[in-house]
Design a protein around this motif. Structure first.
Motif, PDB file in Angstrom:
ATOM      1  N   LYS A  52      -5.122  28.563  51.131  1.00  0.00           N
ATOM      2  CA  LYS A  52      -3.731  28.149  51.469  1.00  0.00           C
ATOM      3  C   LYS A  52      -3.708  27.355  52.609  1.00  0.00           C
ATOM      4  O   LYS A  52      -2.683  26.346  52.700  1.00  0.00           O
ATOM      5  N   SER A  53      -4.581  27.404  53.712  1.00  0.00           N
ATOM      6  CA  SER A  53      -4.245  26.448  55.006  1.00  0.00           C
ATOM      7  C   SER A  53      -5.469  25.968  55.557  1.00  0.00           C
ATOM      8  O   SER A  53      -6.601  26.878  55.387  1.00  0.00           O
ATOM      9  N   ALA A  54      -5.634  25.027  56.463  1.00  0.00           N
ATOM     10  CA  ALA A  54      -6.838  24.468  57.011  1.00  0.00           C
ATOM     11  C   ALA A  54      -7.286  25.610  58.010  1.00  0.00           C
ATOM     12  O   ALA A  54      -8.207  25.803  58.101  1.00  0.00           O
ATOM     13  N   ARG A  55      -6.197  26.275  58.470  1.00  0.00           N
ATOM     14  CA  ARG A  55      -6.724  27.264  59.815  1.00  0.00           C
ATOM     15  C   ARG A  55      -7.254  28.481  58.847  1.00  0.00           C
ATOM     16  O   ARG A  55      -8.344  28.998  59.554  1.00  0.00           O
ATOM     17  N   VAL A  56      -6.901  28.867  57.786  1.00  0.00           N
ATOM     18  CA  VAL A  56      -7.783  29.875  57.294  1.00  0.00           C
ATOM     19  C   VAL A  56      -9.281  29.318  56.917  1.00  0.00           C
ATOM     20  O   VAL A  56     -10.199  30.218  57.066  1.00  0.00           O
ATOM     21  N   LEU A  57      -9.357  28.244  56.510  1.00  0.00           N
ATOM     22  CA  LEU A  57     -10.603  27.620  56.027  1.00  0.00           C
ATOM     23  C   LEU A  57     -11.553  27.561  57.542  1.00  0.00           C
ATOM     24  O   LEU A  57     -12.616  27.876  57.307  1.00  0.00           O
ATOM     25  N   ARG A  58     -11.047  27.170  58.456  1.00  0.00           N
ATOM     26  CA  ARG A  58     -11.548  27.031  59.640  1.00  0.00           C
ATOM     27  C   ARG A  58     -12.018  28.334  60.351  1.00  0.00           C
ATOM     28  O   ARG A  58     -13.163  28.461  60.720  1.00  0.00           O
ATOM     29  N   GLU A  59     -11.057  29.275  60.123  1.00  0.00           N
ATOM     30  CA  GLU A  59     -11.398  30.682  60.677  1.00  0.00           C
ATOM     31  C   GLU A  59     -12.765  31.215  59.698  1.00  0.00           C
ATOM     32  O   GLU A  59     -13.466  31.861  60.387  1.00  0.00           O
ATOM     33  N   LYS A  60     -12.582  30.958  58.367  1.00  0.00           N
ATOM     34  CA  LYS A  60     -13.881  31.480  57.577  1.00  0.00           C
ATOM     35  C   LYS A  60     -15.018  30.753  57.963  1.00  0.00           C
ATOM     36  O   LYS A  60     -16.183  31.232  57.846  1.00  0.00           O
TER      37      LYS A  60
END
Length: 104
Positions: A52-60
């Motif tokens: 859903k968001s770039a933040r989630v992708l970065r955290e993963k």
């Protein structure tokens, strides 16, 4: 400008001929596309991965849960990374012939 230049009617412009693209040019373009790096924002914007968001992708990416590159601490994705992630999330269809045989 001279009087001749201002009095002369405009000439018709030539039509541009379309460029021919050879197979090698197309191959080079696809190779360059494979080398391009995308930011998490671009991946989310184009909806190439199911997040859903770039933040989630970065955290993963920080947790090593997705395929990515960390170039000097900057998280980037190549086309190959995106393909691998999509393959990892793919769901195989159920073989209907096995279900029919096991039910009988």
């Amino acid at each position: 400008m001279t009087a001749k230049a201002t009095a002369a009617p405009p000439t018709a412009a030539r039509k541009a001929k379309p460029r021919r693209t050879s197979e090698s040019t197309q191959r080079n373009a696809s190779e360059e596309a494979d080398l391009r790096r995308y930011t998490p924002e671009e991946v989310i914007e184009y909806r190439w991965l199911p997040y859903k968001s770039a933040r989630v992708l970065r955290e993963k990416a920080y947790k090593h849960e997705v395929h990515c590159h960390k170039d000097g601490g900057v998280i980037t994705f190549t086309a190959e990374d995106i393909r691998q992630e999509n393959a990892r999330h793919a769901v195989a269809p159920i073989d209907l012939t096995k279900r029919v045989r096991s039910a009988a």
